[in-house]
Structure formats: C-alpha cells, structure tokens
Motif scaffolding. Structure first.
Motif, short mmCIF file in Angstrom:
data_model
loop_
_atom_site.label_atom_id
_atom_site.label_comp_id
_atom_site.label_asym_id
_atom_site.label_seq_id
_atom_site.Cartn_x
_atom_site.Cartn_y
_atom_site.Cartn_z
N THR A 38 39.82 95.09 34.20
CA THR A 38 40.81 95.38 34.90
C THR A 38 40.59 95.44 36.22
OG1 THR A 38 41.56 96.32 32.91
CG2 THR A 38 42.65 96.96 34.97
N ASP A 46 47.54 99.27 30.82
CA ASP A 46 46.81 100.13 30.85
C ASP A 46 47.37 101.36 30.18
OD1 ASP A 46 44.30 99.23 31.31
OD2 ASP A 46 44.08 100.51 33.37
N THR A 102 42.77 99.22 28.48
CA THR A 102 43.90 98.30 28.08
C THR A 102 44.28 98.07 26.73
OG1 THR A 102 42.64 96.95 30.27
CG2 THR A 102 44.01 95.79 28.61
N ASP A 124 45.39 92.09 30.86
CA ASP A 124 45.72 91.96 32.06
C ASP A 124 46.04 90.50 32.50
OD1 ASP A 124 44.69 94.77 32.65
OD2 ASP A 124 42.68 93.77 32.16
MG LIG Z 1 40.78 96.93 30.95
#
Ligand SMILES: [Mg+2]
Ligand SMILES: Nc1nc2c(ncn2[C@@H]2O[C@H](COP(=O)(O)OP(=O)(O)OP(=O)(O)O)[C@@H](O)[C@H]2O)c(=O)[nH]1
Length: 187
Positions: free
Chosen positions: A19, A34, A49, A53
């Motif tokens: 991320t 998240d 996560t 993402d």
């Molecule tokens: Mg992540």
C-alpha cells in the motif's frame, strides 16, 4: 491520442509495503481498502488491505500503468486471482526485516508462479532496519533464479518507480523479442 493502459499487480506478505508503494507513486488519489486489523495482524500494524489498492502511474503521454495492490493475508487470497487477471507482470514485495515475511513470500511467490506465470521482480523492503536479511539469501530461499531481486524502500518515490519501471522494461523487451520471432522467416 489514445493512451495504452498496462496493468501490474503488487503483491507480497502483510506489512511488506504494498500500500505504501502504490500511495507513493500514484499520480491520482489511490483507492484503498485499509481496514482496522483484528487478528494476529493487529500485533504488527493497525490497518491492513482487505480487498485492493488501486493507483495509476503516468509513465509518459502514451502509457498509463495501472497498479493493483493485493491484500497480504491468505484469507483474502481469492483477491490475488481476481487482481492478477490481465496483468502483464507482478511485483513481489517482501519485508526483509522479518523472517516470517520471507517465509510467507515463498508461499505467495509460488502461488502466483504456478497459477499465473507472470513476468516478475522481487522488491526487498526494510533493508534500512538493522539485521535485515540479505537480498541474495531471499533469492535463494524463493528459488527465484532468473528474477531480478532489487532493494526498495516503498516510502521513497524514486526507488518505487524504479522497481515498477524495471518490470515494465522487462515486459516490453519480452514482447518485442516475441514479435521479432513471429516476424522472422524461421518457419
Ligand atoms: Mg496493504
Ligand atoms: N523502515 C522501513 N519501513 C518501511 C519500509 N517499507 C515499508 N515500511 C513501513 O512498513 C509499513 C508497511 O505497511 P503497508 O504499506 O500498509 O503494508 P502492506 O504490504 O500494504 O500490508 P497489508 O495490506 O497489511 O498486506 C508502513 O508502516 C511503512 O511505512 C522500509 O523499506 N523501511
């Protein structure tokens, strides 16, 4: 001018920096998922996560690199398959300060290799932390003989760009040599 869109997947164990990397190189606001960590991940970090993402790197006027970061936890592994669909390559990030991360990377690396067979680079994060595992040891552990293993601090934009662009370069070169082979009068 029509832009070419290329998709890349960023994967690896929890806390490796997936991320962080996407947030640092995306030219658009990142869509992230998240959530507050509730299980053993909570011992390591507050948020994790849970789905994906998504960010975009504008490589030049004609090329956009779409970056899809996976969850690190195995319980979300259905997302690994979903996110890899149509990707030209995979960036594997591993936390070199944590032996457990290196072990888990082996599982994830082979999961992707066995199912998707994507061109790959391994990004070794947290080399600034004292006692971290050497990149060469990680290569041997992963049995990643023909794959570039590159140190990367995902908090550093230039490092992170260099890592994903090195994979893009590999992919372009592979595509060019395949095209040259097809165009040759070999047959
Ligand atoms: Mg992540
Ligand atoms: N010191 C140091 N910290 C790093 C480095 N790379 C990442 N970090 C930190 O490690 C943490 C990584 O968190 P994330 O980017 O959320 O990790 P992730 O891989 O997305 O983890 P999950 O979503 O939980 O699977 C962040 O606090 C980063 O600032 C590094 O090279 N050195």
């Amino acid at each position: 001018m029509n832009k070419e869109v290329v998709k890349m997947v960023i994967t690896g164990p929890v806390n490796a920096g997936k991320t962080t990397l996407i947030r640092h190189i995306s030219d658009v606001p990142v869509i992230a998922t998240d959530e507050i960590a509730t299980d053993e991940v909570a011992n390591v970090k507050k948020h994790t996560t849970v789905a994906m993402d998504y960010g975009i790197l504008h490589v030049d006027e004609s090329l956009e690199l779409h970056l899809y970061g996976t969850p690190g936890q195995r319980r979300f592994d259905f997302m690994w398959d979903v996110l890899a669909v149509g990707a030209v390559g995979a960036v594997f990030l591993v936390d070199s300060s944590d032996a457990e991360s290196v072990n888990e990377m082996k599982y994830i690396y082979h999961y992707f290799r066995d199912r998707m067979r994507l061109p790959a680079v391994v990004g070794v994060t947290k080399q600034d932390i004292r006692g971290s595992i050497e990149p060469e040891q990680i290569r041997v552990h992963l049995e990643a003989d023909n794959v570039p293993v590159i140190c990367c601090d995902p908090r550093n934009k230039e490092d992170s760009k260099m890592l994903v662009l090195s994979l893009l370069e590999m992919v372009v070169q592979e595509q060019q040599s395949e095209q040259e082979f097809e165009e040759s009068d070999f047959f």
